[in-house]
Design an enzyme around this catalytic site. Sequence first.
Site, PDB file in Angstrom:
ATOM      1  N   LYS A  64      34.124  70.651  60.727  1.00 21.45           N
ATOM      2  CA  LYS A  64      34.689  69.512  61.583  1.00 21.45           C
ATOM      3  C   LYS A  64      34.503  69.568  63.504  1.00 21.45           C
ATOM      4  CE  LYS A  64      37.782  70.999  63.532  1.00 21.45           C
ATOM      5  NZ  LYS A  64      37.893  72.255  64.720  1.00 21.45           N
ATOM      6  N   ARG A  88      34.614  74.801  73.788  1.00 20.59           N
ATOM      7  CA  ARG A  88      35.385  73.208  73.764  1.00 20.59           C
ATOM      8  C   ARG A  88      36.109  73.303  75.055  1.00 20.59           C
ATOM      9  NH1 ARG A  88      36.405  77.128  70.256  1.00 20.59           N
ATOM     10  NH2 ARG A  88      37.641  76.206  67.769  1.00 20.59           N
TER      11      ARG A  88
HETATM   12  N1  NAP Z   1      38.248  74.747  59.865  1.00 17.00           N
HETATM   13  C1  NAP Z   1      39.532  75.038  61.195  1.00 17.00           C
HETATM   14  O1  NAP Z   1      40.453  75.226  60.020  1.00 17.00           O
HETATM   15  C2  NAP Z   1      38.394  75.747  62.243  1.00 17.00           C
HETATM   16  C3  NAP Z   1      38.982  76.727  62.603  1.00 17.00           C
HETATM   17  C4  NAP Z   1      38.387  76.715  64.035  1.00 17.00           C
HETATM   18  C5  NAP Z   1      37.083  76.252  64.031  1.00 17.00           C
HETATM   19  N2  NAP Z   1      36.681  75.069  63.347  1.00 17.00           N
HETATM   20  C6  NAP Z   1      35.306  75.175  63.490  1.00 17.00           C
HETATM   21  O2  NAP Z   1      34.806  75.946  63.716  1.00 17.00           O
HETATM   22  C7  NAP Z   1      33.489  76.035  64.197  1.00 17.00           C
HETATM   23  C8  NAP Z   1      33.500  77.046  65.383  1.00 17.00           C
HETATM   24  O3  NAP Z   1      34.632  77.518  66.228  1.00 17.00           O
HETATM   25  P1  NAP Z   1      35.040  78.984  66.810  1.00 17.00           P
HETATM   26  O4  NAP Z   1      35.760  78.883  66.942  1.00 17.00           O
HETATM   27  O5  NAP Z   1      35.360  80.119  64.762  1.00 17.00           O
HETATM   28  O6  NAP Z   1      33.830  78.993  67.022  1.00 17.00           O
HETATM   29  P2  NAP Z   1      33.006  80.326  68.254  1.00 17.00           P
HETATM   30  O7  NAP Z   1      33.883  81.706  67.828  1.00 17.00           O
HETATM   31  O8  NAP Z   1      32.292  80.239  69.383  1.00 17.00           O
HETATM   32  O9  NAP Z   1      31.404  80.574  67.382  1.00 17.00           O
HETATM   33  C9  NAP Z   1      30.745  79.236  67.228  1.00 17.00           C
HETATM   34  C10 NAP Z   1      29.375  80.632  66.986  1.00 17.00           C
HETATM   35  O10 NAP Z   1      28.485  79.356  67.521  1.00 17.00           O
HETATM   36  C11 NAP Z   1      26.970  80.544  67.600  1.00 17.00           C
HETATM   37  N3  NAP Z   1      26.508  79.839  68.731  1.00 17.00           N
HETATM   38  C12 NAP Z   1      25.072  78.083  68.284  1.00 17.00           C
HETATM   39  N4  NAP Z   1      25.102  78.389  69.661  1.00 17.00           N
HETATM   40  C13 NAP Z   1      25.682  78.716  70.721  1.00 17.00           C
HETATM   41  C14 NAP Z   1      25.888  77.701  71.586  1.00 17.00           C
HETATM   42  N5  NAP Z   1      25.317  77.174  72.807  1.00 17.00           N
HETATM   43  N6  NAP Z   1      27.121  78.255  72.659  1.00 17.00           N
HETATM   44  C15 NAP Z   1      28.033  79.232  71.889  1.00 17.00           C
HETATM   45  N7  NAP Z   1      28.010  79.494  70.600  1.00 17.00           N
HETATM   46  C16 NAP Z   1      26.750  79.295  69.866  1.00 17.00           C
HETATM   47  C17 NAP Z   1      27.440  81.469  67.888  1.00 17.00           C
HETATM   48  O11 NAP Z   1      27.251  82.262  66.547  1.00 17.00           O
HETATM   49  P3  NAP Z   1      25.704  83.956  67.171  1.00 17.00           P
HETATM   50  O12 NAP Z   1      25.950  84.129  68.707  1.00 17.00           O
HETATM   51  O13 NAP Z   1      26.107  84.811  66.584  1.00 17.00           O
HETATM   52  O14 NAP Z   1      24.102  82.535  66.659  1.00 17.00           O
HETATM   53  C18 NAP Z   1      29.139  81.604  67.817  1.00 17.00           C
HETATM   54  O15 NAP Z   1      29.689  82.145  66.960  1.00 17.00           O
HETATM   55  C19 NAP Z   1      33.370  74.409  65.265  1.00 17.00           C
HETATM   56  O16 NAP Z   1      33.023  73.368  64.787  1.00 17.00           O
HETATM   57  C20 NAP Z   1      34.856  73.951  65.627  1.00 17.00           C
HETATM   58  O17 NAP Z   1      35.638  73.235  65.260  1.00 17.00           O
HETATM   59  C21 NAP Z   1      37.394  75.114  62.653  1.00 17.00           C
END
Ligand code: NAP
Length: 326
Positions: A95, A163
């Site tokens: 989401k 974020r």
């Molecule tokens: N359902 C839930 O309970 C829940 C909880 C938390 C988050 N979420 C959702 O999950 C998603 C990810 O959240 P998160 O907090 O886990 O994210 P995060 O730790 O910041 O990770 C995002 C991943 O996206 C990749 N990526 C690709 N393009 C990027 C860019 N330009 N900048 C940074 N990262 C990039 C990276 O993987 P690589 O470097 O390995 O390519 C990074 O590890 C979001 O959409 C969030 O809304 C859902």
Amino acid sequence: MRLRWGILGTARINRRVIPAMRLARRSDLVAVASRTRARADAYAAQWQIPGAVEGYQALLDDPGIDAVYIPLPNSEHVPWTMAAVAAGKHVLCEKPMALDPADIDRIQVAATAARVVVEEGFMYRHEPLTAKVLELVHGGALGTVRAIVSGFTFALSHATDVRLDPALGGGSLWDIGCYPVTYARLLTGRDPKMVFGSAQWHASGVDEQFMGMLRFPGGTTATIYSGFRAALRTWLEVMGSEGALTVPNPFKPGDRELLELERGGHVETIEVAGSPTLFVREIEHFEASVLDGAPSVVTLADSRGTAATLAALVGSARDQAALYPE
Ligand SMILES: NC(=O)c1ccc[n+]([C@@H]2O[C@H](COP(=O)([O-])OP(=O)(O)OC[C@H]3O[C@@H](n4cnc5c(N)ncnc54)[C@H](OP(=O)(O)O)[C@@H]3O)[C@@H](O)[C@H]2O)c1
């Protein structure tokens, strides 16, 4: 039949989803892709994932994968969902799936043509607590629903978090405000006919706290709040003509939750058993959609309504900011 999964990116949320994929009855996690080879290799070793792939497209091109989980920053959800569908993969996308409702229309057309399942990942929708709340509210336990009050806050600790980046679809409304908005749409079963939004903006341009008001056909109102500057808290209260319901932990239910149903001055506590591990039900419902043809719990029509409501709230808040500059 089993579902062979790949994950795009080494996101933090994977820590919750990978164990769920392993517990789910008909899923196998076969590969993870990262933008860099070193990160893919290290992550696959850390999580004992058989395949490590450099680049997301390379994973999509692998015929040994049936479905992908997309936990990328919000701006990347639509392009990578479209790329995955073009490669013939089923998609569970975090989401909010899209920031613009027109993108959901494009995804719907592409998914139908490719005969693949595409679903937005709202984990709480799959949990027994949500089913119990809907049973009570739609079963008339509160009479006619008049008002919904709901919110989600947490204190964001890293200044560099995705974020806070407007180019990556940052902001509290899209990140966590989407939860109370979807819950209000779920309870009313409608799209709002009027929304009003007001935000406090971070220096980067994203909203760091958001207050929204929604009025639904028939007169039910919802007041929603999201923010990155208050301690972790989630809440949901539903007020009806004959009673009120308080729901603890609506978006991340624990294994035992106590609902409070207040009617005529009497408070009844209703115990609801939750899942031992969150996300397992979401993965198993997705398995059922792909392998058995079961309808999605979160349909693309529902995701379109969510995206349209969120976009309208952001538009309203921007109008307010123009009228009342800081
Ligand atoms: N359902 C839930 O309970 C829940 C909880 C938390 C988050 N979420 C959702 O999950 C998603 C990810 O959240 P998160 O907090 O886990 O994210 P995060 O730790 O910041 O990770 C995002 C991943 O996206 C990749 N990526 C690709 N393009 C990027 C860019 N330009 N900048 C940074 N990262 C990039 C990276 O993987 P690589 O470097 O390995 O390519 C990074 O590890 C979001 O959409 C969030 O809304 C859902």
